[in-house]
Design a protein around this motif. Structure first.
Motif, PDB file in Angstrom:
ATOM      1  N   CYS A 196      49.568  49.235  47.924  1.00  0.00           N
ATOM      2  CA  CYS A 196      48.891  48.611  49.119  1.00  0.00           C
ATOM      3  C   CYS A 196      49.853  47.783  49.776  1.00  0.00           C
ATOM      4  O   CYS A 196      50.536  46.836  49.207  1.00  0.00           O
ATOM      5  CB  CYS A 196      47.926  47.655  48.528  1.00  0.00           C
ATOM      6  N   ASP A 225      40.891  48.935  50.878  1.00  0.00           N
ATOM      7  CA  ASP A 225      41.172  50.488  51.696  1.00  0.00           C
ATOM      8  C   ASP A 225      41.164  51.774  50.487  1.00  0.00           C
ATOM      9  O   ASP A 225      41.076  52.730  50.771  1.00  0.00           O
ATOM     10  CB  ASP A 225      42.404  50.432  52.509  1.00  0.00           C
ATOM     11  N   VAL A 226      41.656  51.019  49.110  1.00  0.00           N
ATOM     12  CA  VAL A 226      41.756  52.256  48.072  1.00  0.00           C
ATOM     13  C   VAL A 226      40.501  52.659  47.652  1.00  0.00           C
ATOM     14  O   VAL A 226      39.636  51.744  47.388  1.00  0.00           O
ATOM     15  CB  VAL A 226      42.499  51.447  46.894  1.00  0.00           C
ATOM     16  N   SER A 241      45.127  47.647  52.477  1.00  0.00           N
ATOM     17  CA  SER A 241      44.983  46.601  51.352  1.00  0.00           C
ATOM     18  C   SER A 241      44.042  47.072  50.290  1.00  0.00           C
ATOM     19  O   SER A 241      43.864  48.405  50.344  1.00  0.00           O
ATOM     20  CB  SER A 241      43.907  45.506  52.159  1.00  0.00           C
ATOM     21  N   ARG A 242      43.726  46.417  49.422  1.00  0.00           N
ATOM     22  CA  ARG A 242      43.039  46.822  48.182  1.00  0.00           C
ATOM     23  C   ARG A 242      41.665  47.193  48.468  1.00  0.00           C
ATOM     24  O   ARG A 242      41.233  48.269  47.775  1.00  0.00           O
ATOM     25  CB  ARG A 242      42.681  45.739  47.237  1.00  0.00           C
ATOM     26  N   TYR A 269      48.112  52.701  51.387  1.00  0.00           N
ATOM     27  CA  TYR A 269      47.177  51.796  51.935  1.00  0.00           C
ATOM     28  C   TYR A 269      47.401  50.409  52.623  1.00  0.00           C
ATOM     29  O   TYR A 269      48.469  49.858  52.104  1.00  0.00           O
ATOM     30  CB  TYR A 269      45.802  51.677  50.852  1.00  0.00           C
ATOM     31  N   PRO A 293      53.859  52.507  51.301  1.00  0.00           N
ATOM     32  CA  PRO A 293      52.614  52.309  50.873  1.00  0.00           C
ATOM     33  C   PRO A 293      51.598  53.165  51.338  1.00  0.00           C
ATOM     34  O   PRO A 293      51.881  53.969  52.167  1.00  0.00           O
ATOM     35  CB  PRO A 293      52.556  50.895  51.685  1.00  0.00           C
ATOM     36  N   ASP A 338      49.978  43.868  49.532  1.00  0.00           N
ATOM     37  CA  ASP A 338      50.290  43.449  47.877  1.00  0.00           C
ATOM     38  C   ASP A 338      51.984  43.517  47.681  1.00  0.00           C
ATOM     39  O   ASP A 338      52.327  43.131  46.741  1.00  0.00           O
ATOM     40  CB  ASP A 338      49.391  43.954  47.017  1.00  0.00           C
ATOM     41  N   GLN A 339      52.429  44.558  48.542  1.00  0.00           N
ATOM     42  CA  GLN A 339      53.999  44.797  48.133  1.00  0.00           C
ATOM     43  C   GLN A 339      54.936  43.551  48.483  1.00  0.00           C
ATOM     44  O   GLN A 339      54.861  43.018  49.345  1.00  0.00           O
ATOM     45  CB  GLN A 339      54.428  46.143  49.026  1.00  0.00           C
ATOM     46  N   PHE A 394      48.032  48.177  42.521  1.00  0.00           N
ATOM     47  CA  PHE A 394      47.940  47.665  43.822  1.00  0.00           C
ATOM     48  C   PHE A 394      49.177  47.077  44.492  1.00  0.00           C
ATOM     49  O   PHE A 394      49.400  47.223  45.679  1.00  0.00           O
ATOM     50  CB  PHE A 394      46.903  46.653  44.008  1.00  0.00           C
TER      51      PHE A 394
END
Length: 240
Positions: free
Chosen positions: A204, A161-162, A158-159, A156, A154, A207-208, A200
């Motif tokens: 992320c 952080d993108v 979380s979302r 990031y 990954p 989310d993975q 994502f």
């Protein structure tokens, strides 16, 4: 380079300009502080020597204990009396005949720290490492997440952080691709949103899909375990 010339002559002086793309990832924990360090050399032959691995262990332990700000600062610090980290590397360059360098490091000093190292070749030192910081002390969950990070790469947490520009670019690519595929205009917003969500899930951590149970995400696994990952780092030798 001058030190190398003095210690070993012209042969060693040529080392400074060469590429060091092999090496190892080393980790260390010192109390509540942790460090992940990539130390490079030129060949896997040197990477598997005890002398090179000892340098990586010493440097990672030093970073965990001293928490320097960056590589430049680290190189100027004294590992022991009358020897800086830079001098340690210079001496290694001279004795091993290869370019030995510290490429990067990450250090955490808050929360609970867990580390994981992975070998792609049993004959070589670890080439992938993950450093995870959590809000509670749950070694099993943190180790599972660290192993997932090492395997699934990954970028990031979380979302949120993108960076916005990265999301905007993915959205643009998704829309242009859908148009190129001849998708109906009225369907574009939903298609674009679906593809951005897919992005994502790729990059992320939360989310993975969990590597051990792809029916749940890492975020869901952490939630049911009562653990929060506050930050992480992942290094692979020669990448990123």
């Amino acid at each position: 380079e001058e030190i190398l010339r003095i210690k070993s002559g012209n042969k060693a002086s040529k080392v400074a300009g060469r590429t060091a793309a092999e090496g190892t990832v080393a980790v260390a924990i010192d109390g509540g502080r942790g460090a992940l360090v990539e130390v490079n050399c030129e060949t896997d032959f040197v990477a598997k020597t005890p002398a090179f691995q000892q340098i990586a262990a010493e440097v990672s332990a030093f970073v965990a204990a001293k928490q320097p700000g960056d590589v430049t600062e680290l190189l100027g610090l004294e590992l022991k009396a009358d020897q800086t980290i830079q001098q340690l590397l210079d001496e290694a360059n001279a004795s091993m005949g290869e370019k030995i360098e510290i490429r990067r490091f990450e250090r955490f000093a808050d929360g609970f720290i867990t580390v994981y190292l992975h070998k792609h070749d049993p004959a070589l030192p670890p080439s992938v490492g993950a450093l995870v910081e959590t809000d509670v002390d749950n070694e099993e969950v943190a180790k599972n997440v660290a192993q997932h990070i090492a395997a699934m790469s990954p970028l990031y947490l979380s979302r949120e952080d993108v960076p916005e520009e990265v999301v905007a670019n993915e959205r643009r690519i998704a829309e242009e691709t859908a148009r190129e595929e001849g998708k109906p205009e009225q369907a574009l917003p939903k298609i674009v949103e679906g593809r951005v969500n897919g992005f994502f899930k790729d990059v992320c951590l939360l989310d993975q899909p969990w590597a051990r149970d792809n029916k749940k995400t890492i975020g869901a696994y952490l939630k049911e375990s009562g653990v929060t990952v506050t930050r992480f780092a992942r290094f692979k030798v020669g990448q990123g």
